[in-house]
Design an enzyme around this catalytic site. Structure first.
Site, PDB file in Angstrom:
ATOM      1  N   VAL A  88      -1.351  41.210  73.960  1.00 26.47           N
ATOM      2  CA  VAL A  88      -1.997  42.066  72.965  1.00 26.47           C
ATOM      3  C   VAL A  88      -1.035  43.138  72.442  1.00 26.47           C
ATOM      4  CG1 VAL A  88      -3.755  43.878  72.726  1.00 26.47           C
ATOM      5  CG2 VAL A  88      -4.369  41.660  73.654  1.00 26.47           C
ATOM      6  N   ARG A 137      -6.787  35.796  69.352  1.00 27.65           N
ATOM      7  CA  ARG A 137      -6.744  34.671  70.303  1.00 27.65           C
ATOM      8  C   ARG A 137      -5.301  34.269  70.517  1.00 27.65           C
ATOM      9  NH1 ARG A 137      -9.550  30.636  66.509  1.00 27.65           N
ATOM     10  NH2 ARG A 137      -8.393  32.025  65.146  1.00 27.65           N
ATOM     11  N   GLU A 138      -4.933  34.028  71.779  1.00 28.20           N
ATOM     12  CA  GLU A 138      -3.593  33.532  72.047  1.00 28.20           C
ATOM     13  C   GLU A 138      -3.413  32.217  71.305  1.00 28.20           C
ATOM     14  OE1 GLU A 138      -3.120  33.361  76.314  1.00 28.20           O
ATOM     15  OE2 GLU A 138      -3.706  35.455  76.481  1.00 28.20           O
ATOM     16  N   LYS A 189     -17.021  44.412  72.270  1.00 28.15           N
ATOM     17  CA  LYS A 189     -16.005  43.457  72.757  1.00 28.15           C
ATOM     18  C   LYS A 189     -16.573  42.562  73.868  1.00 28.15           C
ATOM     19  CE  LYS A 189     -12.182  41.443  73.730  1.00 28.15           C
ATOM     20  NZ  LYS A 189     -11.537  40.468  72.887  1.00 28.15           N
ATOM     21  N   GLY A 245     -11.700  28.981  80.314  1.00 26.11           N
ATOM     22  CA  GLY A 245     -10.782  29.724  81.192  1.00 26.11           C
ATOM     23  C   GLY A 245     -10.087  30.789  80.377  1.00 26.11           C
ATOM     24  N   CYS A 285      -9.486  36.099  79.291  1.00 29.08           N
ATOM     25  CA  CYS A 285     -10.565  36.979  78.831  1.00 29.08           C
ATOM     26  C   CYS A 285     -11.963  36.559  79.290  1.00 29.08           C
ATOM     27  CB  CYS A 285     -10.528  37.102  77.312  1.00 29.08           C
ATOM     28  SG  CYS A 285      -9.060  37.972  76.739  1.00 29.08           S
TER      29      CYS A 285
HETATM   30  N1  NAD Z   1      -4.672  38.026  76.048  1.00 25.30           N
HETATM   31  C1  NAD Z   1      -5.600  37.991  75.106  1.00 25.30           C
HETATM   32  O1  NAD Z   1      -5.794  36.980  74.428  1.00 25.30           O
HETATM   33  C2  NAD Z   1      -6.456  39.217  74.834  1.00 25.30           C
HETATM   34  C3  NAD Z   1      -7.228  39.266  73.663  1.00 25.30           C
HETATM   35  C4  NAD Z   1      -7.997  40.403  73.427  1.00 25.30           C
HETATM   36  C5  NAD Z   1      -8.017  41.444  74.348  1.00 25.30           C
HETATM   37  N2  NAD Z   1      -7.276  41.342  75.494  1.00 25.30           N
HETATM   38  C6  NAD Z   1      -7.305  42.473  76.419  1.00 25.30           C
HETATM   39  O2  NAD Z   1      -6.111  43.236  76.228  1.00 25.30           O
HETATM   40  C7  NAD Z   1      -5.642  43.770  77.477  1.00 25.30           C
HETATM   41  C8  NAD Z   1      -4.208  43.318  77.717  1.00 25.30           C
HETATM   42  O3  NAD Z   1      -4.210  41.916  77.855  1.00 25.30           O
HETATM   43  P1  NAD Z   1      -2.856  41.079  77.827  1.00 25.30           P
HETATM   44  O4  NAD Z   1      -3.232  39.651  77.889  1.00 25.30           O
HETATM   45  O5  NAD Z   1      -1.981  41.551  76.714  1.00 25.30           O
HETATM   46  O6  NAD Z   1      -2.216  41.553  79.232  1.00 25.30           O
HETATM   47  P2  NAD Z   1      -0.769  41.290  79.807  1.00 25.30           P
HETATM   48  O7  NAD Z   1      -0.906  41.197  81.265  1.00 25.30           O
HETATM   49  O8  NAD Z   1      -0.114  40.162  79.054  1.00 25.30           O
HETATM   50  O9  NAD Z   1       0.050  42.618  79.428  1.00 25.30           O
HETATM   51  C9  NAD Z   1      -0.176  43.863  79.998  1.00 25.30           C
HETATM   52  C10 NAD Z   1       1.166  44.584  80.093  1.00 25.30           C
HETATM   53  O10 NAD Z   1       0.938  45.944  80.479  1.00 25.30           O
HETATM   54  C11 NAD Z   1       2.041  46.352  81.255  1.00 25.30           C
HETATM   55  N3  NAD Z   1       1.703  47.574  81.984  1.00 25.30           N
HETATM   56  C12 NAD Z   1       0.827  47.753  83.010  1.00 25.30           C
HETATM   57  N4  NAD Z   1       0.810  49.039  83.416  1.00 25.30           N
HETATM   58  C13 NAD Z   1       1.697  49.700  82.629  1.00 25.30           C
HETATM   59  C14 NAD Z   1       2.136  51.051  82.564  1.00 25.30           C
HETATM   60  N5  NAD Z   1       1.676  51.978  83.391  1.00 25.30           N
HETATM   61  N6  NAD Z   1       3.061  51.392  81.647  1.00 25.30           N
HETATM   62  C15 NAD Z   1       3.572  50.457  80.804  1.00 25.30           C
HETATM   63  N7  NAD Z   1       3.199  49.163  80.812  1.00 25.30           N
HETATM   64  C16 NAD Z   1       2.271  48.782  81.716  1.00 25.30           C
HETATM   65  C17 NAD Z   1       2.313  45.158  82.133  1.00 25.30           C
HETATM   66  O11 NAD Z   1       3.616  45.186  82.696  1.00 25.30           O
HETATM   67  C18 NAD Z   1       2.111  44.005  81.143  1.00 25.30           C
HETATM   68  O12 NAD Z   1       3.338  43.630  80.516  1.00 25.30           O
HETATM   69  C19 NAD Z   1      -6.661  43.306  78.526  1.00 25.30           C
HETATM   70  O13 NAD Z   1      -7.621  44.308  78.694  1.00 25.30           O
HETATM   71  C20 NAD Z   1      -7.275  42.081  77.883  1.00 25.30           C
HETATM   72  O14 NAD Z   1      -8.588  41.837  78.341  1.00 25.30           O
HETATM   73  C21 NAD Z   1      -6.495  40.270  75.751  1.00 25.30           C
END
Ligand code: NAD
Length: 432
Positions: free
Chosen positions: A11, A154-155, A207, A260, A263
């Site tokens: 994200v 969406r990824e 959300k 899966g 999310c």
């Molecule tokens: N992946 C998706 O498709 C998607 C879509 C919509 C919403 N989301 C939501 O967005 C959020 C992030 O998801 P994601 O898939 O990008 O996660 P992710 O695990 O890919 O990325 C999170 C990043 O945050 C970093 N991080 C953690 N603590 C930190 C800190 N203190 N300082 C700096 N960096 C830090 C981690 O190292 C990691 O790189 C989640 O809440 C998820 O539910 C995800």
């Protein structure tokens, strides 16, 4: 505008890069130094189609930078997006918010002028209130505003979804923040995105409710597919017939393996946990979770039937192991609940995935990665098409593996049963 994305994952990286492409100065921060170093070398730590090109373009023109220095990056920015992970708690079902609260604590000492602090991460209702309390310990109220702006990308389709979203949800009662954010998003609004301003709590819940609803749709059609299998009906006719009703819509109405990804599984559990906290029974979502958990077992039973209940030493191929196509994300993929069971039962498993080897299977007995479709299927007794990558959509099985007649279990209904059967393969699919 000067933006800071905290958390450079699926994200944070995608939205940061896209914001820079819209003309903003963006710093993407992550505590994972390897990730930041890779990005500085022009390498992308995740698989997301089209991302490399726009990262390279904006990094070169210096609108996009990468840093592991959270404090300086926050000081130099006007708008801070928190994009860290909110996984399910170990041994629990609620969201683990430790990454969110750690960031809130860390950034609270870097508020040198008015800042808008946004949660883009998916967080339970009232998390914004908690973040505000944490930041208030070191700052007076008019120095910052905490806003909820959930992300719906969406990824695999992330750049398109970010650039052409159906809606932009901004949860704040603060008029100044709302005005600034409407301006930030104006290039997307002018392309047709609906801008919706709600309370912060409503934005947080929108959300979760959206993800729970989409998970419900998938689970619903999966259960209908079970009935179709017993009644000699093609579930795809049902999806088309239902989906043409505009009140229903055709998307997320395709049957397949259990849902899966990073999310739906965690967010459905988390909303239940929130509802429990507020003494509310979300019985529909509870049954969705249960049905989805049973789905992998149900599909495994089908695998046993196809192999006449003899699994030991059977050679099984998985084509695709990620939870969906066009991503390398393995989080909560249904392959993670099927492959270990088959391995324990003595199957010899080969898998091919366009995004390569997966360390998740490293410790499993007789599970190996092959670097081509051909190598993965040539010795197989059963080929399972698990993920709907384009790479798997027009395989000529007959020509690829001459003289070999394995069974095919197409969990994504990619192939025409009559055509595949005409080539001499035993063919099984879902709900038809
Ligand atoms: N992946 C998706 O498709 C998607 C879509 C919509 C919403 N989301 C939501 O967005 C959020 C992030 O998801 P994601 O898939 O990008 O996660 P992710 O695990 O890919 O990325 C999170 C990043 O945050 C970093 N991080 C953690 N603590 C930190 C800190 N203190 N300082 C700096 N960096 C830090 C981690 O190292 C990691 O790189 C989640 O809440 C998820 O539910 C995800």
């Amino acid at each position: 505008m000067k933006l800071c994305m905290i958390g450079t994952g699926y994200v944070g990286l995608v939205s940061g890069v896209c914001f820079s492409d819209l003309g903003n100065d963006v710093v993407c921060v992550d505590k994972d130094i390897n990730k930041i170093n890779l990005l500085k070398k022009g390498k992308i730590p995740i698989y997301e189609p089209g991302l490399l090109e726009i990262v390279t373009k904006n990094y070169k023109n210096k609108r996009l930078t990468f840093s592991s220095d959270l404090k300086t990056s926050v000081k130099n920015s006007d708008i801070i997006f928190i994009c860290v992970g909110t996984p399910t708690k170990k041994n629990g079902s609620s969201a683990d918010l430790s990454q969110i609260f750690n960031v809130a604590k860390e950034l609270s000492s870097s508020i040198n002028k008015f800042k808008i602090i946004i949660t883009k991460s998916t967080v339970p209702v009232t998390t914004g209130d908690e973040i505000e309390k944490i930041i208030s310990k070191k700052n007076i109220k008019n120095k910052f505003s905490v806003v909820s702006n959930p992300e719906f990308l969406r990824e695999g389709e992330a750049i398109r979804d970010f650039t052409f979203p159906d809606r932009i949800i901004i949860g704040t009662n603060d008029k100044k923040s709302n005005r600034i954010l409407k301006n930030l998003y104006s290039p997307l609004i002018s392309k047709g995105a609906q801008y919706v301003n709600t309370s912060r709590r409503a934005a947080e819940l929108i959300k979760y409710a959206s993800n729970a609803f989409l998970a419900t749709k998938i689970t619903f059609i999966n259960e209908i597919a079970n009935l179709c299998e017993k009644t000699d009906i093609n579930v795809e006719d049902i999806s088309i017939g239902m989906g043409l009703d505009k009140r229903i819509g055709s998307r997320f109405l395709r049957s397949g393996p259990a849902y899966g990804g990073s999310c739906f599984p965690k967010d459905t559990k988390s909303i239940i946990s929130t509802a429990n906290k507020f003494k509310t029974n979300l019985s529909v979502i509870k049954s969705v979770i249960k049905s989805n958990e049973e789905r992998s077992k149900l599909l495994l039973n089908r695998v046993y039937e196809i192999l006449n209940k003899k699994i030991k030493n059977k050679k099984i191929t998985f084509l695709g192991v990620t939870f969906k196509a066009n991503t390398d994300d393995m989080r909560d993929s249904s392959s993670l609940s099927m492959i270990p069971v088959l391995s324990r039962k003595g199957a010899i498993i080969r898998y091919f995935d366009p995004t390569g080897y997966k360390s998740e299977f490293k410790k499993l007995k007789n599970v190996s990665f092959e670097d081509s479709i051909k190598k993965s299927i040539e010795k197989s007794d059963l080929v399972i098409i698990h993920t709907e990558w384009n790479d798997f959509k027009s395989i000529n099985f007959k020509n690829l593996v001459k003289g070999k007649k394995f069974a095919i279990y197409d969990m994504r209904n990619i192939y025409s049963p009559t055509k595949i059967k005409a080539q001499g393969f035993k063919y099984f699919s879902v709900g038809r």
